[in-house]
Design a protein around this motif. Structure first.
Motif, PDB file in Angstrom:
ATOM      1  N   ASN A   8       0.854  -1.183   0.000  1.00 52.86           N
ATOM      2  CA  ASN A   8       0.000   0.000   0.000  1.00 52.86           C
ATOM      3  C   ASN A   8       0.891   1.234   0.000  1.00 52.86           C
ATOM      4  O   ASN A   8       1.821   1.321   0.786  1.00 52.86           O
ATOM      5  CB  ASN A   8      -0.899   0.026   1.239  1.00 52.86           C
ATOM      6  N   SER A  18      -3.236   0.564  -3.670  1.00 58.98           N
ATOM      7  CA  SER A  18      -2.970  -0.742  -3.082  1.00 58.98           C
ATOM      8  C   SER A  18      -2.779  -1.762  -4.191  1.00 58.98           C
ATOM      9  O   SER A  18      -3.464  -1.718  -5.215  1.00 58.98           O
ATOM     10  CB  SER A  18      -4.161  -1.138  -2.196  1.00 58.98           C
ATOM     11  N   HIS A  40      -4.564  -7.980  -7.770  1.00 62.42           N
ATOM     12  CA  HIS A  40      -5.558  -7.108  -7.136  1.00 62.42           C
ATOM     13  C   HIS A  40      -5.110  -5.647  -7.058  1.00 62.42           C
ATOM     14  O   HIS A  40      -4.699  -5.179  -6.003  1.00 62.42           O
ATOM     15  CB  HIS A  40      -5.731  -7.566  -5.683  1.00 62.42           C
ATOM     16  N   GLY A  42      -5.922  -1.614  -6.644  1.00 59.33           N
ATOM     17  CA  GLY A  42      -7.071  -0.899  -6.106  1.00 59.33           C
ATOM     18  C   GLY A  42      -6.736   0.433  -5.464  1.00 59.33           C
ATOM     19  O   GLY A  42      -5.582   0.848  -5.410  1.00 59.33           O
ATOM     20  N   ARG A  56     -10.904  -3.022  -4.798  1.00 60.57           N
ATOM     21  CA  ARG A  56      -9.927  -3.663  -5.693  1.00 60.57           C
ATOM     22  C   ARG A  56     -10.611  -4.282  -6.909  1.00 60.57           C
ATOM     23  O   ARG A  56     -11.704  -4.820  -6.806  1.00 60.57           O
ATOM     24  CB  ARG A  56      -9.178  -4.766  -4.959  1.00 60.57           C
TER      25      ARG A  56
END
Length: 111
Positions: A8, A18, A40, A42, A56
């Motif tokens: 992050n 993230s 993922h 996001g 995400r």
């Protein structure tokens, strides 16, 4: 079983980006193997009292895709690290399969 790890990057006290990768291991008939990897990316929105929402997108090597909203709460804040609990709600589409919705729980340490 999935083994998530991620990074992050905070852009401000309330917003960040993230990225998480989740390799999964599947066991069937006493044989275990890596079965899938989820990528993922996001956006992370931080609120008061240690609550964070992460929205995400999800791209799986098994051919599925979707979204994973994540609700995250810090449960013990330390000087250099914090203990947190997250509840992801994966929604998946594609690969000629019906839509799937599930949930999970993650416990982790943030630095």
């Amino acid at each position: 079983m999935g083994f998530p790890f991620g990074v992050n990057i905070l852009k401000s006290d309330n917003f960040g980006v993230s990225f998480e990768v989740v390799p999964s291991i599947r066991t069937e008939k006493n044989i275990s193997k890596m079965s899938n990897v989820v990528f993922h990316p996001g956006a992370m929105f931080r609120f008061k009292h240690g609550f964070t929402f992460i929205g995400r997108m999800a791209f799986e090597t098994g051919g599925r895709y979707g979204v994973t909203p994540v609700f995250n709460q810090v449960i013990k804040k330390g000087k250099d690290a914090s203990l947190y609990v997250s509840v992801p709600l994966p929604v998946r589409f594609g690969n000629d399969l019906p839509v799937s919705v599930s949930t999970g729980i993650q416990v982790g340490v943030s630095f």
